[in-house]
Enzyme design. Structure first.
Site, short mmCIF file in Angstrom:
data_model
loop_
_atom_site.label_atom_id
_atom_site.label_comp_id
_atom_site.label_asym_id
_atom_site.label_seq_id
_atom_site.Cartn_x
_atom_site.Cartn_y
_atom_site.Cartn_z
N PHE A 111 26.19 -9.62 131.23
CA PHE A 111 25.30 -9.65 130.07
C PHE A 111 25.30 -8.28 129.42
O PHE A 111 24.93 -7.28 130.02
CB PHE A 111 23.88 -10.05 130.47
CG PHE A 111 23.04 -10.37 129.29
CD1 PHE A 111 23.09 -11.63 128.71
CD2 PHE A 111 22.23 -9.40 128.71
CE1 PHE A 111 22.32 -11.91 127.58
CE2 PHE A 111 21.47 -9.68 127.59
CZ PHE A 111 21.52 -10.94 127.02
N ASP A 169 30.26 -16.79 123.98
CA ASP A 169 29.95 -16.99 125.39
C ASP A 169 30.44 -18.40 125.76
O ASP A 169 31.62 -18.59 126.03
CB ASP A 169 28.43 -16.82 125.53
CG ASP A 169 27.96 -16.75 126.95
OD1 ASP A 169 28.67 -16.21 127.79
OD2 ASP A 169 26.84 -17.25 127.22
N ARG A 201 19.59 -3.37 120.30
CA ARG A 201 20.56 -3.71 119.25
C ARG A 201 21.12 -2.47 118.57
O ARG A 201 22.23 -2.48 118.04
CB ARG A 201 19.89 -4.58 118.17
CG ARG A 201 19.50 -5.97 118.63
CD ARG A 201 19.15 -6.80 117.40
NE ARG A 201 18.39 -8.00 117.73
CZ ARG A 201 18.92 -9.17 118.09
NH1 ARG A 201 20.22 -9.28 118.20
NH2 ARG A 201 18.16 -10.20 118.36
N GLU A 234 30.75 -12.92 114.17
CA GLU A 234 29.82 -13.09 115.29
C GLU A 234 29.84 -11.87 116.20
O GLU A 234 30.81 -11.10 116.20
CB GLU A 234 30.21 -14.34 116.11
CG GLU A 234 29.22 -15.49 116.03
CD GLU A 234 27.85 -15.22 116.66
OE1 GLU A 234 27.34 -14.09 116.62
OE2 GLU A 234 27.27 -16.18 117.16
N ASP A 235 28.77 -11.71 116.96
CA ASP A 235 28.72 -10.60 117.91
C ASP A 235 29.51 -10.93 119.18
O ASP A 235 30.28 -10.12 119.67
CB ASP A 235 27.27 -10.22 118.25
CG ASP A 235 26.40 -11.42 118.63
OD1 ASP A 235 26.88 -12.58 118.61
OD2 ASP A 235 25.23 -11.21 118.98
P1 IMP Z 1 27.39 -19.36 122.90
O1 IMP Z 1 26.94 -20.46 122.00
O2 IMP Z 1 27.13 -19.67 124.34
O3 IMP Z 1 28.79 -18.90 122.65
O4 IMP Z 1 26.36 -18.19 122.63
C1 IMP Z 1 26.60 -17.11 121.89
C2 IMP Z 1 25.29 -16.38 121.63
O5 IMP Z 1 24.59 -16.12 122.85
C3 IMP Z 1 25.59 -15.05 121.01
O6 IMP Z 1 25.60 -15.13 119.61
C4 IMP Z 1 24.46 -14.19 121.55
O7 IMP Z 1 23.34 -14.28 120.71
C5 IMP Z 1 24.10 -14.79 122.88
N1 IMP Z 1 24.76 -14.07 124.00
C6 IMP Z 1 25.74 -14.53 124.80
N2 IMP Z 1 26.12 -13.62 125.71
C7 IMP Z 1 25.36 -12.53 125.46
C8 IMP Z 1 25.29 -11.20 126.07
O8 IMP Z 1 26.02 -10.85 127.02
N3 IMP Z 1 24.39 -10.36 125.52
C9 IMP Z 1 23.58 -10.68 124.48
N4 IMP Z 1 23.62 -11.89 123.88
C10 IMP Z 1 24.49 -12.81 124.37
MG MG Z 2 23.96 -14.32 118.37
#
Ligand code: IMP
Ligand code: MG
Length: 172
Positions: free
Chosen positions: A150, A101, A163, A97-98
């Protein structure tokens, strides 16, 4: 919209950390074949750079997911836009994963994929925002812990832009 991006993690640091992660993963999976799952689109850049440095045999598969709209976000449900091409039954699976959050996407994915009976299932993320966590997820490999900002670059987008940046930055 485009704006200035302030560098948070420079390219050299990202590259060095990916090298370390790949070394650790290659050690941990010695003698095995790794089934690497790239979560589109955010983890494409990281997955490729990581995979190039992994020394055990690697099979790539791709999955595309999207969170439901903000009104249903609290349900923690994730929509599958593209599922895996191959079965992961009996495979040593690593989800790449990238960023983590809230943790909802990965918690959902981990549940879903573990129901398909892989031999093992671990998570590797380039970035982690621990302050934002709402759902506990066990993440084995973390590139960098970052503050609650962010971020873009290295696969991460803001409205699909940025990206391709070779570093991780914050949009002004
Ligand atoms: P989670 O389900 O809240 O953990 O969301 C994770 C997803 O939200 C990641 O795979 C990203 O696509 C997006 N995301 C969360 N924080 C960021 C950020 O700071 N920049 C860009 N995308 C983010
Ligand atoms: Mg993502």
């Amino acid at each position: 919209m485009t704006g200035n991006v302030n560098v948070l993690i420079p390219e050299e640091k990202v590259t060095q950390r990916i090298k370390e992660l790949a070394e650790q993963i290659s050690k941990d999976y010695a003698g095995k074949q790794l089934h690497l799952i790239c979560i589109l689109k955010g983890s494409v850049v990281f997955s490729c750079d990581l995979a190039k440095r992994i020394t055990v045999p690697v099979i790539f598969d791709f999955m595309s997911v999207s969170s439901y709209g903000s009104e249903t976000v609290s349900s923690g449900r994730v929509r599958i836009l593209k599922d895996l091409d191959e079965s992961i039954q009996g495979k040593d699976v690593l989800i790449v994963e990238d960023i983590i959050d809230s943790g909802r996407t990965l918690a959902y994915l981990k549940d879903l994929l573990s129901s398909r009976a892989p031999a093992s299932l671990n998570i590797c993320t380039l970035l982690d925002k621990p302050d934002r966590r709402e759902t506990e997820v066990d993440v084995k490999y973390v590139g960098f812990e970052i503050p609650d900002k962010f971020v873009v670059g290295y696969g991460l987008d803001y409205n699909q832009l940025y990206r391709n940046l070779p570093y991780v930055g914050v949009v002004e």
